[in-house]
Design a protein around this motif. Structure first.
Motif, PDB file in Angstrom:
ATOM      1  N   ASN A   1       0.822  -1.213   0.000  1.00 12.92           N
ATOM      2  CA  ASN A   1       0.000   0.000   0.000  1.00 12.92           C
ATOM      3  C   ASN A   1       0.858   1.266   0.000  1.00 12.92           C
ATOM      4  OD1 ASN A   1      -2.570  -1.542   1.577  1.00 12.92           O
ATOM      5  ND2 ASN A   1      -3.073   0.143   0.232  1.00 12.92           N
ATOM      6  N   GLU A   2       0.618   2.132  -0.964  1.00 10.29           N
ATOM      7  CA  GLU A   2       1.185   3.471  -0.900  1.00 10.29           C
ATOM      8  C   GLU A   2       0.382   4.262   0.139  1.00 10.29           C
ATOM      9  OE1 GLU A   2       3.847   3.925  -2.793  1.00 10.29           O
ATOM     10  OE2 GLU A   2       3.557   1.971  -3.718  1.00 10.29           O
ATOM     11  N   LEU A   3       1.066   5.118   0.884  1.00 14.29           N
ATOM     12  CA  LEU A   3       0.403   5.855   1.949  1.00 14.29           C
ATOM     13  C   LEU A   3       0.811   7.320   1.887  1.00 14.29           C
ATOM     14  CD1 LEU A   3      -1.450   5.419   4.449  1.00 14.29           C
ATOM     15  CD2 LEU A   3       0.635   5.159   5.814  1.00 14.29           C
ATOM     16  N   TYR A   4      -0.181   8.206   1.924  1.00 14.67           N
ATOM     17  CA  TYR A   4       0.063   9.644   1.814  1.00 14.67           C
ATOM     18  C   TYR A   4      -0.499  10.369   3.025  1.00 14.67           C
ATOM     19  CZ  TYR A   4       0.822   8.465  -3.101  1.00 14.67           C
ATOM     20  OH  TYR A   4       1.270   7.895  -4.263  1.00 14.67           O
ATOM     21  N   ALA A   5       0.232  11.386   3.489  1.00 18.16           N
ATOM     22  CA  ALA A   5      -0.286  12.321   4.481  1.00 18.16           C
ATOM     23  C   ALA A   5      -0.700  13.592   3.742  1.00 18.16           C
ATOM     24  CB  ALA A   5       0.774  12.634   5.537  1.00 18.16           C
ATOM     25  N   VAL A   6      -1.921  14.030   3.979  1.00 20.08           N
ATOM     26  CA  VAL A   6      -2.506  15.144   3.222  1.00 20.08           C
ATOM     27  C   VAL A   6      -2.896  16.252   4.190  1.00 20.08           C
ATOM     28  CG1 VAL A   6      -4.274  15.806   1.554  1.00 20.08           C
ATOM     29  CG2 VAL A   6      -3.418  13.445   1.587  1.00 20.08           C
ATOM     30  N   GLN A   7      -2.373  17.449   3.958  1.00 18.05           N
ATOM     31  CA  GLN A   7      -2.733  18.581   4.810  1.00 18.05           C
ATOM     32  C   GLN A   7      -4.227  18.868   4.694  1.00 18.05           C
ATOM     33  OE1 GLN A   7      -0.775  19.675   6.965  1.00 18.05           O
ATOM     34  NE2 GLN A   7       1.310  20.037   6.250  1.00 18.05           N
ATOM     35  N   PRO A   8      -4.864  19.297   5.786  1.00 11.43           N
ATOM     36  CA  PRO A   8      -6.312  19.538   5.743  1.00 11.43           C
ATOM     37  C   PRO A   8      -6.723  20.633   4.772  1.00 11.43           C
ATOM     38  CG  PRO A   8      -5.359  20.232   7.860  1.00 11.43           C
ATOM     39  CD  PRO A   8      -4.293  19.488   7.131  1.00 11.43           C
ATOM     40  N   TRP A   9      -5.802  21.520   4.413  1.00 15.40           N
ATOM     41  CA  TRP A   9      -6.161  22.593   3.475  1.00 15.40           C
ATOM     42  C   TRP A   9      -6.011  22.183   2.007  1.00 15.40           C
ATOM     43  CZ3 TRP A   9      -2.015  23.453   7.009  1.00 15.40           C
ATOM     44  CH2 TRP A   9      -0.724  23.234   6.477  1.00 15.40           C
ATOM     45  N   LEU A  10      -5.492  20.968   1.768  1.00 14.83           N
ATOM     46  CA  LEU A  10      -5.350  20.493   0.395  1.00 14.83           C
ATOM     47  C   LEU A  10      -6.647  19.799  -0.012  1.00 14.83           C
ATOM     48  CD1 LEU A  10      -3.193  20.353  -1.893  1.00 14.83           C
ATOM     49  CD2 LEU A  10      -2.808  17.993  -1.174  1.00 14.83           C
ATOM     50  N   LYS A  11      -7.349  20.376  -0.964  1.00 13.79           N
ATOM     51  CA  LYS A  11      -8.646  19.854  -1.380  1.00 13.79           C
ATOM     52  C   LYS A  11      -8.562  19.230  -2.772  1.00 13.79           C
ATOM     53  CE  LYS A  11     -10.325  21.576   2.406  1.00 13.79           C
ATOM     54  NZ  LYS A  11     -10.643  20.694   3.555  1.00 13.79           N
ATOM     55  N   GLY A  12      -9.335  18.173  -2.963  1.00 18.27           N
ATOM     56  CA  GLY A  12      -9.437  17.556  -4.278  1.00 18.27           C
ATOM     57  C   GLY A  12      -8.427  16.461  -4.560  1.00 18.27           C
ATOM     58  N   PHE A  13      -7.518  16.186  -3.623  1.00 16.67           N
ATOM     59  CA  PHE A  13      -6.520  15.146  -3.869  1.00 16.67           C
ATOM     60  C   PHE A  13      -7.086  13.766  -3.575  1.00 16.67           C
ATOM     61  CE2 PHE A  13      -3.347  12.179  -2.198  1.00 16.67           C
ATOM     62  CZ  PHE A  13      -2.507  12.076  -3.302  1.00 16.67           C
ATOM     63  N   GLN A  14      -6.928  12.876  -4.531  1.00 15.58           N
ATOM     64  CA  GLN A  14      -7.254  11.473  -4.346  1.00 15.58           C
ATOM     65  C   GLN A  14      -6.003  10.666  -4.681  1.00 15.58           C
ATOM     66  OE1 GLN A  14      -9.958  10.162  -3.029  1.00 15.58           O
ATOM     67  NE2 GLN A  14     -10.905  12.185  -2.810  1.00 15.58           N
ATOM     68  N   PRO A  15      -5.601   9.761  -3.810  1.00 17.58           N
ATOM     69  CA  PRO A  15      -4.399   8.965  -4.107  1.00 17.58           C
ATOM     70  C   PRO A  15      -4.536   8.260  -5.441  1.00 17.58           C
ATOM     71  CG  PRO A  15      -5.111   8.586  -1.853  1.00 17.58           C
ATOM     72  CD  PRO A  15      -6.200   9.378  -2.520  1.00 17.58           C
ATOM     73  N   PRO A  16      -3.538   8.378  -6.309  1.00 19.73           N
ATOM     74  CA  PRO A  16      -3.628   7.741  -7.618  1.00 19.73           C
ATOM     75  C   PRO A  16      -3.568   6.226  -7.499  1.00 19.73           C
ATOM     76  CG  PRO A  16      -1.432   8.654  -7.273  1.00 19.73           C
ATOM     77  CD  PRO A  16      -2.277   9.112  -6.112  1.00 19.73           C
TER      78      PRO A  16
END
Length: 324
Positions: free
Chosen positions: A294-309
Motif C-alpha cells: 500500500n502506498e500511503l500519503y499524508a494530506v494537509q487539511p487545506w489540500l482539497k481535491g486530492f485522491q491517491p492515484p
C-alpha cells in the motif's frame, strides 16, 4: 498541450510547474505545482509538520508513528494496493528448475511477519500476481502458509534436502535489503544456503534480465488497471528476460490462456481466464509471492481535491487546490 507547463528544475531539489490556462480540458485549479525531492525521511516529515509541504509520501519507517494518534491518522490516505513485491526465481538455474524447490521456498518464508515487521503492515499477502482489488483476481485462494516442515519435505522429495545454495539479489534502497535478510534467515532455517548480492537498480535489472540471478527481489507497479498488466509482462514466455519475465518462466498452458484473455472482449470470460492463468502460475511458483504493498500519503487539511492515484501516473493534479 498538457495541464501544466515547465517553469524550473533544480537537480535533486525540486521541479516547479505552472498551470496552462489554455488547457483544452480545463485549466488546473491551482496556479502552480512543485515537487520537492527530500532524500532524508525525517526531514520530509518535519517539512510537512511545519506546513511547508502540502502532501507527503509517508516513508515505510515512519508508518507506525503516523498511525499512533487519531490526529495524524485523520491525515492519511491510501489507494488500493497495486504494487507487487516479490522475489523472482530463475526457473532455468540449478535446483530452482524444480517446482518442488520453488514451492518449498514459498512455504519456508513467513511473509506475514515480513509484512508486519518490515513493511509496517502496509499491504496484503500475495496469493498470485493479480492484486485482489482487480477483476480477474481469485480472492478465495489463500497465500502459501508458513510451513517449514512441508518445505523440508518438498526439498527432500526434489532430491535437494541439503544441497541448495542460491544467490538472492536485491537493490540498495529500503526496504529491500531488510526483506532480503529476512528471507535469508527463513531459508537458512530449512537448509538452504543464501548469499545476498546488493546492487544498484540498473545493475540489478540488467543482471536479472540477462539471466544472471538465481533469485531477485523486485517490485512491480501497474501501468494500467488490468490484471493483464501483471500476468503478461511478469509471466508470459514472450516476455522472458528483457520483457520483464525475469523468472524465465515458460508454461504452454499459461501462455495459451493469457493469449486468449488478451484478445477476449467479454469481461466475464476474460476475467475467468485471468483467474485460470494466475492459478497455474501460483502452483508452478516461478516466484516467491510476498505482498501487495500500500502506498500511503499524508494530506494537509487545506489540500482539497486530492485522491491517491491508483497507478503512479494517474494523477493530473487538475482538481487539487489550496483552501486555507
Amino acid at each position: 498541450t498538457g495541464p501544466w507547463r515547465f517553469v524550473e528544475w533544480k537537480h535533486d531539489d525540486y521541479v516547479r510547474l505552472a498551470k496552462n490556462p489554455t488547457y483544452f480540458d480545463g485549466a488546473p485549479k491551482a496556479d502552480s505545482l512543485e515537487a520537492r525531492i527530500i532524500p532524508e525521511p525525517s526531514t520530509a516529515v518535519a517539512e510537512f509538520e511545519s506546513g511547508n509541504v502540502d502532501l507527503l509520501y509517508v516513508p515505510e519507517g515512519e508508518t507506525q508513528q503516523w498511525q499512533q494518534t487519531d490526529e495524524r491518522q485523520a491525515l492519511l490516505k491510501s489507494p488500493p494496493p497495486l504494487r507487487l513485491i516479490y522475489a523472482a526465481f530463475n526457473t532455468t538455474r540449478g535446483p530452482l528448475a524444480s517446482v518442488q524447490v520453488r514451492q518449498a521456498i514459498n512455504y519456508a518464508v513467513d511473509r506475514k511477519k515480513i509484512l508486519e515487521q518490515l513493511l509496517a503492515g502496509r499491504g496484503r499477502l500475495a496469493a498470485g500476481v493479480v492484486p485482489p482489488s482487480l477483476p480477474g483476481a481469485d480472492t478465495t485462494r489463500p497465500p502459501y502458509p508458513y510451513d517449514t516442515a512441508r518445505a523440508r519435505r518438498l526439498l527432500a522429495a526434489a532430491g535437494h534436502a541439503h544441497d541448495v545454495a542460491i544467490e538472492l539479489w536485491c537493490g540498495q534502497e529500503p526496504p529491500f535489503p531488510q526483506v532480503a535478510q529476512a528471507i535469508q534467515g527463513y531459508l537458512t532455517a530449512v537448509g538452504i544456503t543464501v548469499t545476498i548480492v546488493q546492487r544498484d537498480n540498473n545493475s540489478l535489472r540488467d543482471a536479472a534480465r540477462n539471466g544472471k540471478t538465481d533469485m531477485v527481489l523486485k517490485d512491480w507497479y501497474a501501468d494500467y488497471i488490468d490484471a493483464e498488466n501483471f500476468l503478461y509482462p511478469l509471466l508470459a514466455s514472450a516476455n522472458v528476460g528483457q520483457g520483464g519475465n525475469v523468472s524465465f518462466y515458460s508454461s504452454p498452458a499459461f501462455d495459451q490462456i493469457i493469449t486468449s484473455a488478451r484478445a477476449e472482449a467479454n469481461d466475464v470470460i476474460r476475467n475467468k481466464e485471468y483467474r485460470q492463468a494466475d492459478s497455474i502460475a501460483f502452483v508452478d511458483a516461478p516466484m516467491l509471492f510476498l505482498v501487495f504493498y500500500n502506498e500511503l500519503y499524508a494530506v494537509q487539511p487545506w489540500l482539497k481535491g486530492f485522491q491517491p492515484p491508483v497507478i503512479f501516473n494517474a494523477q493530473r493534479w487538475t482538481d487539487v487546490e489550496i483552501a486555507h
